[in-house]
Design a protein around this motif. Structure first.
Motif, PDB file in Angstrom:
ATOM      1  N   ALA A  80      32.211  54.152  -6.420  1.00 11.04           N
ATOM      2  CA  ALA A  80      32.527  55.262  -7.323  1.00 11.04           C
ATOM      3  C   ALA A  80      31.933  55.026  -8.708  1.00 11.04           C
ATOM      4  O   ALA A  80      31.647  53.888  -9.105  1.00 11.04           O
ATOM      5  CB  ALA A  80      34.039  55.431  -7.423  1.00 11.04           C
ATOM      6  N   THR A  81      31.781  56.128  -9.433  1.00 10.55           N
ATOM      7  CA  THR A  81      31.285  56.088 -10.803  1.00 10.55           C
ATOM      8  C   THR A  81      32.208  56.939 -11.671  1.00 10.55           C
ATOM      9  O   THR A  81      32.620  58.019 -11.258  1.00 10.55           O
ATOM     10  CB  THR A  81      29.853  56.661 -10.883  1.00 10.55           C
ATOM     11  OG1 THR A  81      29.013  55.923 -10.011  1.00 10.55           O
ATOM     12  CG2 THR A  81      29.301  56.584 -12.292  1.00 10.55           C
ATOM     13  N   ALA A  82      32.498  56.459 -12.877  1.00  7.90           N
ATOM     14  CA  ALA A  82      33.271  57.233 -13.851  1.00  7.90           C
ATOM     15  C   ALA A  82      32.436  57.374 -15.121  1.00  7.90           C
ATOM     16  O   ALA A  82      31.845  56.398 -15.591  1.00  7.90           O
ATOM     17  CB  ALA A  82      34.596  56.551 -14.165  1.00  7.90           C
ATOM     18  N   VAL A  83      32.395  58.583 -15.649  1.00  5.73           N
ATOM     19  CA  VAL A  83      31.601  58.877 -16.830  1.00  5.73           C
ATOM     20  C   VAL A  83      32.507  59.535 -17.859  1.00  5.73           C
ATOM     21  O   VAL A  83      33.277  60.436 -17.528  1.00  5.73           O
ATOM     22  CB  VAL A  83      30.433  59.827 -16.477  1.00  5.73           C
ATOM     23  CG1 VAL A  83      29.628  60.179 -17.717  1.00  5.73           C
ATOM     24  CG2 VAL A  83      29.537  59.205 -15.416  1.00  5.73           C
ATOM     25  N   GLY A  84      32.411  59.090 -19.096  1.00  9.02           N
ATOM     26  CA  GLY A  84      33.187  59.681 -20.183  1.00  9.02           C
ATOM     27  C   GLY A  84      32.278  60.350 -21.187  1.00  9.02           C
ATOM     28  O   GLY A  84      31.172  59.874 -21.462  1.00  9.02           O
ATOM     29  N   ASP A  85      32.739  61.465 -21.749  1.00  8.53           N
ATOM     30  CA  ASP A  85      31.978  62.208 -22.751  1.00  8.53           C
ATOM     31  C   ASP A  85      32.845  62.382 -23.987  1.00  8.53           C
ATOM     32  O   ASP A  85      33.743  63.215 -24.007  1.00  8.53           O
ATOM     33  CB  ASP A  85      31.553  63.564 -22.190  1.00  8.53           C
ATOM     34  CG  ASP A  85      30.891  64.473 -23.223  1.00  8.53           C
ATOM     35  OD1 ASP A  85      30.609  64.017 -24.356  1.00  8.53           O
ATOM     36  OD2 ASP A  85      30.646  65.641 -22.900  1.00  8.53           O
ATOM     37  N   GLY A  86      32.577  61.556 -24.994  1.00  8.93           N
ATOM     38  CA  GLY A  86      33.272  61.695 -26.268  1.00  8.93           C
ATOM     39  C   GLY A  86      32.445  62.455 -27.279  1.00  8.93           C
ATOM     40  O   GLY A  86      32.916  62.758 -28.377  1.00  8.93           O
ATOM     41  N   GLY A  87      31.190  62.738 -26.931  1.00  6.79           N
ATOM     42  CA  GLY A  87      30.313  63.497 -27.819  1.00  6.79           C
ATOM     43  C   GLY A  87      30.025  62.795 -29.130  1.00  6.79           C
ATOM     44  O   GLY A  87      29.585  63.425 -30.083  1.00  6.79           O
ATOM     45  N   GLY A  88      30.296  61.495 -29.209  1.00 10.70           N
ATOM     46  CA  GLY A  88      30.103  60.773 -30.463  1.00 10.70           C
ATOM     47  C   GLY A  88      31.185  61.073 -31.489  1.00 10.70           C
ATOM     48  O   GLY A  88      31.147  60.576 -32.612  1.00 10.70           O
ATOM     49  N   LEU A  89      32.173  61.876 -31.086  1.00  6.80           N
ATOM     50  CA  LEU A  89      33.240  62.279 -32.013  1.00  6.80           C
ATOM     51  C   LEU A  89      34.539  61.524 -31.777  1.00  6.80           C
ATOM     52  O   LEU A  89      35.336  61.367 -32.692  1.00  6.80           O
ATOM     53  CB  LEU A  89      33.486  63.785 -31.889  1.00  6.80           C
ATOM     54  CG  LEU A  89      32.270  64.673 -32.163  1.00  6.80           C
ATOM     55  CD1 LEU A  89      32.573  66.119 -31.808  1.00  6.80           C
ATOM     56  CD2 LEU A  89      31.844  64.544 -33.614  1.00  6.80           C
ATOM     57  N   VAL A  90      34.759  61.101 -30.534  1.00  9.64           N
ATOM     58  CA  VAL A  90      35.944  60.325 -30.175  1.00  9.64           C
ATOM     59  C   VAL A  90      35.510  59.216 -29.226  1.00  9.64           C
ATOM     60  O   VAL A  90      34.416  59.254 -28.662  1.00  9.64           O
ATOM     61  CB  VAL A  90      37.034  61.195 -29.501  1.00  9.64           C
ATOM     62  CG1 VAL A  90      37.574  62.245 -30.455  1.00  9.64           C
ATOM     63  CG2 VAL A  90      36.515  61.839 -28.232  1.00  9.64           C
ATOM     64  N   SER A  91      36.378  58.243 -29.024  1.00  7.78           N
ATOM     65  CA  SER A  91      36.010  57.120 -28.163  1.00  7.78           C
ATOM     66  C   SER A  91      35.945  57.553 -26.702  1.00  7.78           C
ATOM     67  O   SER A  91      36.689  58.411 -26.250  1.00  7.78           O
ATOM     68  CB  SER A  91      37.015  55.978 -28.326  1.00  7.78           C
ATOM     69  OG  SER A  91      38.287  56.397 -27.885  1.00  7.78           O
ATOM     70  N   ALA A  92      35.009  56.958 -25.998  1.00 10.71           N
ATOM     71  CA  ALA A  92      34.850  57.141 -24.555  1.00 10.71           C
ATOM     72  C   ALA A  92      34.025  55.961 -24.075  1.00 10.71           C
ATOM     73  O   ALA A  92      33.378  55.282 -24.878  1.00 10.71           O
ATOM     74  CB  ALA A  92      34.151  58.462 -24.241  1.00 10.71           C
TER      75      ALA A  92
END
Length: 153
Positions: A64-76
Motif C-alpha cells: 500500500a501507499t499513503a500520500v498526504g497533501d498539505g499544500g505547503g500550508l499545513v504539515s503532511a
C-alpha cells in the motif's frame, strides 16, 4: 446517409440506450463490494482510533501507499509512505499528535472515506482505494484551500 431507414435507426438507438442503462444498473455484486469497501474503511477508522497497529496492518495491503497533501500550508507526510506496516505506524503516531479530533465516515469522491474534524472545522479528508479486503492506497488532503468546500454550510 448510413444506408438505414429511419425506423431501423430508431431501433438501434433504442437498443443502445437499453444496453447503456443495463450496464449502469448496480448489480448485487457491485452493491456487496461497495458495502465491503465501507466495512474496510470503518474497520480502518476503528483500528486507527484504538491505535491497533496489528489490525491496521491486516487491513492494509503490504504494498500500500499513503500520500498526504498539505499544500505547503499545513504539515503532511513530505513523501509517500510505502508499505502496510509503515503506514499503520504513521497513522497511529498521528493519534497522539491530535487526540481531540473527531473522525467521521463520509462519502469521498463517491466512495467510502473519512473526514477528520477538530474544533468544528474539517482538517483532513481521507480517500481510500480498496482492493478485495485490503486498502491499497490512502490519499489524505490537509491543504486548507482544498478543504474549503468541506467547511462551508
Amino acid at each position: 446517409m448510413v444506408g438505414r431507414s429511419p425506423a431501423a435507426c430508431r431501433q438501434l438507438a433504442s437498443s443502445a440506450r437499453r444496453r447503456i442503462h443495463a450496464s449502469e444498473a448496480p448489480t448485487s455484486a457491485t452493491a456487496a463490494s461497495a458495502a465491503r469497501r465501507a466495512d474496510v474503511v470503518r474497520d480502518f477508522k476503528e483500528a486507527w482510533r484504538a491505535k491497533d497497529v496489528d489490525a491496521l496492518i491486516r487491513l492494509l495491503d503490504p504494498d500500500a501507499t499513503a500520500v498526504g497533501d498539505g499544500g505547503g500550508l499545513v504539515s503532511a507526510a513530505p513523501h509517500p509512505v510505502e508499505g502496510g506496516e509503515p503506514i499503520a505506524r504513521y497513522f497511529v503516531g498521528l493519534v497522539d499528535l491530535a487526540p481531540d479530533v473527531t473522525v467521521l465516515e463520509r462519502t469521498v469522491n463517491g466512495l467510502p472515506g473519512l473526514v477528520v474534524r477538530q474544533d468544528d472545522a474539517t482538517v483532513a479528508v481521507l480517500a481510500f482505494e480498496v482492493a478485495g479486503d485490503r486498502i491499497s492506497h490512502v490519499w489524505a488532503v490537509r491543504n486548507p484551500e482544498k478543504l474549503r468546500p468541506w467547511n462551508t454550510g
